[in-house]
Each structure stands twice: as C-alpha cells, then as structure tokens.
Design a protein around this motif. Structure first.
Motif, PDB file in Angstrom:
ATOM      1  N   ILE A 108       0.848  -1.207   0.000  1.00 49.29           N
ATOM      2  CA  ILE A 108       0.000   0.000   0.000  1.00 49.29           C
ATOM      3  C   ILE A 108       0.875   1.246   0.000  1.00 49.29           C
ATOM      4  N   ARG A 109       0.538   2.180  -0.889  1.00 50.82           N
ATOM      5  CA  ARG A 109       1.283   3.446  -0.998  1.00 50.82           C
ATOM      6  C   ARG A 109       0.326   4.626  -0.809  1.00 50.82           C
ATOM      7  N   ILE A 110       0.701   5.529   0.078  1.00 52.41           N
ATOM      8  CA  ILE A 110      -0.142   6.686   0.392  1.00 52.41           C
ATOM      9  C   ILE A 110       0.591   7.967   0.047  1.00 52.41           C
ATOM     10  N   MET A 241      -1.580  14.800   6.538  1.00 55.21           N
ATOM     11  CA  MET A 241      -1.596  14.412   5.129  1.00 55.21           C
ATOM     12  C   MET A 241      -1.719  15.608   4.191  1.00 55.21           C
ATOM     13  N   ASP A 242      -2.251  16.720   4.689  1.00 59.45           N
ATOM     14  CA  ASP A 242      -2.523  17.868   3.821  1.00 59.45           C
ATOM     15  C   ASP A 242      -1.248  18.415   3.175  1.00 59.45           C
ATOM     16  N   ASN A 243      -0.132  18.334   3.906  1.00 64.26           N
ATOM     17  CA  ASN A 243       1.117  18.902   3.386  1.00 64.26           C
ATOM     18  C   ASN A 243       2.182  17.841   3.143  1.00 64.26           C
ATOM     19  N   GLU A 244       1.769  16.590   3.033  1.00 60.98           N
ATOM     20  CA  GLU A 244       2.728  15.495   2.931  1.00 60.98           C
ATOM     21  C   GLU A 244       2.976  15.103   1.481  1.00 60.98           C
ATOM     22  N   ASN A 245       4.186  15.406   0.988  1.00 60.39           N
ATOM     23  CA  ASN A 245       4.561  15.062  -0.391  1.00 60.39           C
ATOM     24  C   ASN A 245       5.269  13.714  -0.490  1.00 60.39           C
ATOM     25  N   ASN A 246       5.664  13.160   0.645  1.00 59.54           N
ATOM     26  CA  ASN A 246       6.343  11.873   0.637  1.00 59.54           C
ATOM     27  C   ASN A 246       5.356  10.724   0.437  1.00 59.54           C
ATOM     28  N   VAL A 247       5.885   9.598  -0.057  1.00 60.49           N
ATOM     29  CA  VAL A 247       5.086   8.389  -0.226  1.00 60.49           C
ATOM     30  C   VAL A 247       5.328   7.498   0.989  1.00 60.49           C
ATOM     31  N   HIS A 248       4.250   7.224   1.716  1.00 65.26           N
ATOM     32  CA  HIS A 248       4.338   6.368   2.901  1.00 65.26           C
ATOM     33  C   HIS A 248       3.780   4.990   2.556  1.00 65.26           C
ATOM     34  N   CYS A 249       4.528   3.948   2.880  1.00 63.17           N
ATOM     35  CA  CYS A 249       4.160   2.580   2.508  1.00 63.17           C
ATOM     36  C   CYS A 249       3.833   1.759   3.757  1.00 63.17           C
ATOM     37  N   TYR A 250       2.745   1.007   3.665  1.00 68.90           N
ATOM     38  CA  TYR A 250       2.270   0.196   4.782  1.00 68.90           C
ATOM     39  C   TYR A 250       1.846  -1.184   4.285  1.00 68.90           C
ATOM     40  N   GLY A 251       1.733  -2.108   5.238  1.00 63.17           N
ATOM     41  CA  GLY A 251       1.213  -3.433   4.920  1.00 63.17           C
ATOM     42  C   GLY A 251      -0.268  -3.549   5.181  1.00 63.17           C
ATOM     43  N   ARG A 252      -0.799  -2.631   6.009  1.00 59.32           N
ATOM     44  CA  ARG A 252      -2.241  -2.600   6.272  1.00 59.32           C
ATOM     45  C   ARG A 252      -2.665  -1.164   6.520  1.00 59.32           C
ATOM     46  N   VAL A 253      -3.779  -0.764   5.906  1.00 57.82           N
ATOM     47  CA  VAL A 253      -4.298   0.596   6.062  1.00 57.82           C
ATOM     48  C   VAL A 253      -5.815   0.534   6.195  1.00 57.82           C
ATOM     49  N   ILE A 254      -6.341   1.278   7.168  1.00 53.66           N
ATOM     50  CA  ILE A 254      -7.791   1.463   7.295  1.00 53.66           C
ATOM     51  C   ILE A 254      -8.088   2.909   6.938  1.00 53.66           C
ATOM     52  N   VAL A 255      -8.912   3.099   5.916  1.00 54.35           N
ATOM     53  CA  VAL A 255      -9.299   4.436   5.462  1.00 54.35           C
ATOM     54  C   VAL A 255     -10.717   4.701   5.968  1.00 54.35           C
ATOM     55  N   GLY A 256     -10.876   5.712   6.822  1.00 50.43           N
ATOM     56  CA  GLY A 256     -12.185   5.982   7.405  1.00 50.43           C
ATOM     57  C   GLY A 256     -12.328   5.300   8.757  1.00 50.43           C
ATOM     58  N   LEU A 257     -13.372   5.691   9.502  1.00 48.43           N
ATOM     59  CA  LEU A 257     -13.591   5.172  10.850  1.00 48.43           C
ATOM     60  C   LEU A 257     -14.907   4.419  10.932  1.00 48.43           C
ATOM     61  N   LYS A 258     -14.905   3.361  11.714  1.00 55.63           N
ATOM     62  CA  LYS A 258     -16.121   2.561  11.898  1.00 55.63           C
ATOM     63  C   LYS A 258     -17.014   3.223  12.943  1.00 55.63           C
ATOM     64  N   HIS A 259     -18.276   3.393  12.593  1.00 54.96           N
ATOM     65  CA  HIS A 259     -19.242   4.052  13.476  1.00 54.96           C
ATOM     66  C   HIS A 259     -20.376   3.075  13.786  1.00 54.96           C
ATOM     67  N   HIS A 260     -20.719   2.949  15.077  1.00 53.23           N
ATOM     68  CA  HIS A 260     -21.789   2.039  15.478  1.00 53.23           C
ATOM     69  C   HIS A 260     -23.102   2.757  15.733  1.00 53.23           C
ATOM     70  N   LYS A 261     -23.063   3.751  16.607  1.00 49.00           N
ATOM     71  CA  LYS A 261     -24.267   4.511  16.946  1.00 49.00           C
ATOM     72  C   LYS A 261     -23.856   5.813  17.603  1.00 49.00           C
ATOM     73  N   GLU A 262     -24.833   6.698  17.795  1.00 45.85           N
ATOM     74  CA  GLU A 262     -24.528   8.025  18.332  1.00 45.85           C
ATOM     75  C   GLU A 262     -23.909   7.918  19.721  1.00 45.85           C
ATOM     76  N   PHE A 263     -22.679   8.423  19.834  1.00 51.92           N
ATOM     77  CA  PHE A 263     -21.980   8.528  21.114  1.00 51.92           C
ATOM     78  C   PHE A 263     -21.949   7.176  21.839  1.00 51.92           C
ATOM     79  N   GLY A 264     -21.719   6.092  21.073  1.00 55.32           N
ATOM     80  CA  GLY A 264     -21.749   4.780  21.700  1.00 55.32           C
ATOM     81  C   GLY A 264     -20.963   3.728  20.938  1.00 55.32           C
ATOM     82  N   VAL A 265     -20.842   2.573  21.579  1.00 56.47           N
ATOM     83  CA  VAL A 265     -20.103   1.438  21.016  1.00 56.47           C
ATOM     84  C   VAL A 265     -20.975   0.197  21.117  1.00 56.47           C
ATOM     85  N   ASP A 266     -21.097  -0.537  20.021  1.00 57.53           N
ATOM     86  CA  ASP A 266     -21.831  -1.794  20.015  1.00 57.53           C
ATOM     87  C   ASP A 266     -20.816  -2.930  20.183  1.00 57.53           C
TER      88      ASP A 266
END
Length: 476
Positions: A108-110, A241-266
C-alpha cells in the motif's frame, strides 16, 4: 471300521469341537504367513496397489476427521464462514449508514497531498482491474454539510503491471495506519466525540497503540486539545496528510472510521468486543482520572460528606438565566455546587478532572453534556430539555449513552414559562402550540429557533423535585 469307531468314541463331542476350531485357526495363520511372504510379488497388481494406497492413507484421514469431530457443528460452521468471509471480504465497505471505510492489506502506498491510496494484494485478485473508491473519512456521511468540508480520498487497487505501484517509498512503516478527517463538525465537542473520537477508539483500540494515525483536513488546535486521548491510541507521530509530499508505505491501512451509533459502542460489532464502558475506562486512563465510582450516601462513612453537583454553564444560547438562584437552591439541599463551562474557565484536561470529581451533573441539552463521559460510574446526569419537541433528540444524544455508560439518567422538560421564547413569540404561536408542525419547515428552522434563540430560566421550586430524586439515587 471297528478301529475307526473305537477312535471316534475315544473323543467326546466337546473335544471334537476344540479340534475343529484349532484347525480353522491354523488355516488362517497359514494364509497370513503366505500373504506376508509373497506380498512383494503382488504389489504390481493395479487393483491391489490401489487398495493398499487407500488403506495406507486412512489413518491420516481419520486423524483429520477426529479433529473435526472434536468441535461442535456450530464451531465448524463459524470457522468455515469466517474463512469464507476473510477470503471474500471486499477492500471497502460503502454500505454502512454513517461511514464508508476500507480495510486493506498488501503493498500500500499513500500520497498525502494528492489524497491517494494505491494498493496491490493477492487477496483482492478477484477484483476488476484498477477498481477504485471515493472515500470521505468522516463518520457522518449522510450529512451533506459535514461532507462538504471533508476531503475526498481516492482508494485504488492496481492489478498487473501498473507502474504507479512501483513508486519509490519515502518511508516504509512496520505498523498499520488509520486515515481519518477533521472536517465536518470537528471543533464542536459532541461531534468531536460521536463523529471522531468514539469511532477512532472502535477502529484503533484493537492495535494497542501499535498503529499510526494519518489526518486529512488537519487542525492543529484539535490535535492539541485531544492529545491525551490520541497518545493512548497511538505511540507514533501523527502525520498531517494535507502537506505530505512523501510516499508512505504500509502493509495494512484502514481508510475511514467505523461508526456504530450516536456517542456509543456496540460490543457485538467492535473488533474485540469492546463496549462504551471500555471507552470511559480508557478516558479515565488518558486523563489520569482518579474516581471510578460516585459517592454512595448512607448513615455510616459518607453521612457527612456532601455530593458534588456540577452545573454546566453556557455563555451563548440555551444558557441558564438564573444560574446563581439554581446554585443557591442546590446548596441549601446539601449539595456542594460547582459551576463551570467547558473550554472557558479551564483547560480540557482540567475540566475532565472537575467532572470526574462530581457525583451529579446537570445542563441544558447541548455539546457541554458530552462531558458526562468523564463522570464516575453510578453518577447522575440531569438533562434539561428545552421547548421544541426535542425529547427524542435529547435522549438519543445523551440519555441512552449515559445509561450505557452505567450512569443514572434523569431529565427535566421545561414549561413554556421557563423559556425565553415567551419574550419573542405570542403564546398561541405555532412555536409553542405545535412544534411538530413547525419542524416540517426543516432542521435549519428548528435549530435557529429552539436551539439558537432559546435560553432557560428554571422554576427552582419545580426543579427541586428532580434534585431530590438525584439524592435518592445516590443513596441506593
């Protein structure tokens, strides 16, 4: 003939049976010996060779079967379903109601400034060539206003000899990465928690700080405000990330956050079964909060100790116009009263400690009540609900989360006489007469009147009943 008869008579029937069985046994021993001696000569026969091979393989097959039999049918089914789900799991999930997210493994390249995430992996070889997704990594995707200020990222799978995956890595990281945005309503404390911090906890806590955070729509003040929390989620530097011109490489990336419910965790959806009480315990550790349980008033040890009441003050809209009168009344009932406004009279860390030192917290519906997450277990939350048909919203945002955080929840719905709207609209106006019909004008109309133009003057005699109920709860 006479000799044979004499011989036969000399053996009883029982002895004759024994001789017969002995002869039969000798015959089988003879056959087994012959087979053992001449077995190499028979091995070239295809049918026999085939059968011997099958028989030789049987112990191994039996061992596998025994392993399977040792588990219940449900365990076998769950294992098969899990393996199939892992094999067929798509790189990105865009079907959740509140957030889109990708969980990618591979090369993965970012590129932060270009807002691109490129990857290749044998795991996703069944995908079409160069399949791509557009992800806005903020957990309120149905809200157009929030999404407008959230930068979109391009997530693209590269298959074959696409040269873009061969771009040189400026940095190669040995831990996973999580990408999220500080766009949307970041800066409002309630949205900071329900849209960002709680989803970030759900997504990252499983890694036990062995994960790196990459942020779009970077806000330095926000990072500084919540640094105690962020440091408990990741031990690595946060990347803007807004000012990052370098390429960052990873073996695992999660894009975005998991949401369950308002102000809570399931707990049934979280990766390791974490619940919202795990989140509150996590907050206590992040802010070094000492109290885990509220006071219990009894005739013994705590008979003379006063319960602490926090009045969440507001200087803008929905403020208490008779705050001093409320405080005096509560003091006369035996409360030790603290009046404070988050983000004004103290730093975030200091305010968290103030909240944690209290046993009862009261405030008008609004972002300030988000601080209930810092209260000790079994503390009491009193939500003052303004006019405007806001009961469902108030309970959804704070009432239900409070109960799930193992707090006691009370609410006080004000009457028309306690609302400053009485000074703006006539008594027979639709604002008072039929808030449900008024709500048909849209959320902006509701917000502008009931949330932005309304203050509260509590009837202290009427509200006293609610404070008495809070004391009763602290006795139990």
């Amino acid at each position: 003939m006479e000799n044979n008869a004499i011989l036969a008579k000399s053996f009883s029937r029982k002895e004759q049976k024994k001789l017969s069985y002995g002869a039969l046994l000798a015959f089988f021993v003879f056959l087994l010996t012959c087979f053992t001696v001449f077995k190499p000569s028979f091995s070239h026969l295809p049918i026999l060779n085939s059968r011997l091979s099958i028989n030789a393989a049987r112990p191994r097959m039996l061992q596998i079967d025994e392993n399977i039999i040792s588990r219940s049918p449900r365990q076998i089914l769950n294992t098969k379903m899990k393996l199939q789900a892992e094999t067929n799991r798509p790189a990105c999930n865009i079907l959740e109601p509140r957030s889109d997210y990708c969980d990618i493994e591979g090369d993965i390249r970012i590129h932060g400034k270009r807002s691109t995430v490129l990857f290749t992996s044998p795991r996703y070889d069944n995908m079409d060539l160069n399949e791509s997704w557009r992800i806005r990594p903020y957990a309120r995707k149905g809200d157009k206003a929030a999404m407008t200020s959230t930068t979109e990222l391009s997530v693209e799978s590269l298959v074959g000899n696409d040269r873009r995956i061969n771009s040189v890595c400026s940095y190669t990281h040995g831990v996973p990465a999580i990408i999220f945005s500080l766009g949307g309503y970041a800066g409002n404390q309630f949205h900071d928690f329900t849209d960002i911090l709680v989803p970030l906890f759900i997504t990252s806590y499983q890694f036990h700080q062995q994960v790196q955070l990459l942020v779009k729509d970077f806000k330095p003040y926000w990072i500084a405000k919540y640094r105690p929390i962020l440091k408990q989620l990741s031990k690595y530097p946060i990347i803007n990330m807004d000012n990052e011109n370098n390429v960052h490489c990873y073996g695992r990336v999660i894009v975005g956050l998991k949401h369950h419910k308002e102000f809570g965790v399931d707990p049934f959806k979280s990766p390791k079964g974490y619940s919202v009480t795990d989140f509150t315990q996590f907050l206590r550790k992040a802010y070094s909060l000492n109290r885990s349980t509220a006071i219990t008033i009894n005739e013994g040890q705590n008979a003379t100790k006063k319960p602490r009441l926090l009045i969440v003050s507001r200087k803008g809209t929905r403020k208490f116009t008779n705050e001093e009168e409320i405080a005096n009344m509560a003091s006369s009932m035996g409360y030790e009263v603290v009046v404070a406004e988050p983000g004004v009279t103290t730093t975030p860390s200091e305010f968290a400690r103030t909240v944690n030192s209290c046993d009862v917290m009261m405030g008008v519906h609004g972002a300030g009540l988000t601080n209930l997450a810092f209260l000790p277990t079994n503390a009491v939350v009193i939500q003052i609900i303004p006019l405007g048909g806001l009961e469902w919203l108030s309970r959804h945002d704070f009432g239900e989360p409070a109960v799930e955080m193992k707090l006691r929840y009370l609410e006080y719905k004000i009457r028309e006489e306690e609302s400053s709207l009485m000074e703006v609209y006539p008594r027979n106006h639709v604002v008072f007469r039929d808030p449900t019909s008024f709500a048909k004008l849209g959320w902006e109309a509701v917000k502008s009147v009931y949330l932005e133009k309304q203050n509260v003057k509590l009837d202290v005699a009427s509200f006293r009943v609610t404070l008495v109920e809070a004391l009763k709860l602290l006795h139990s």
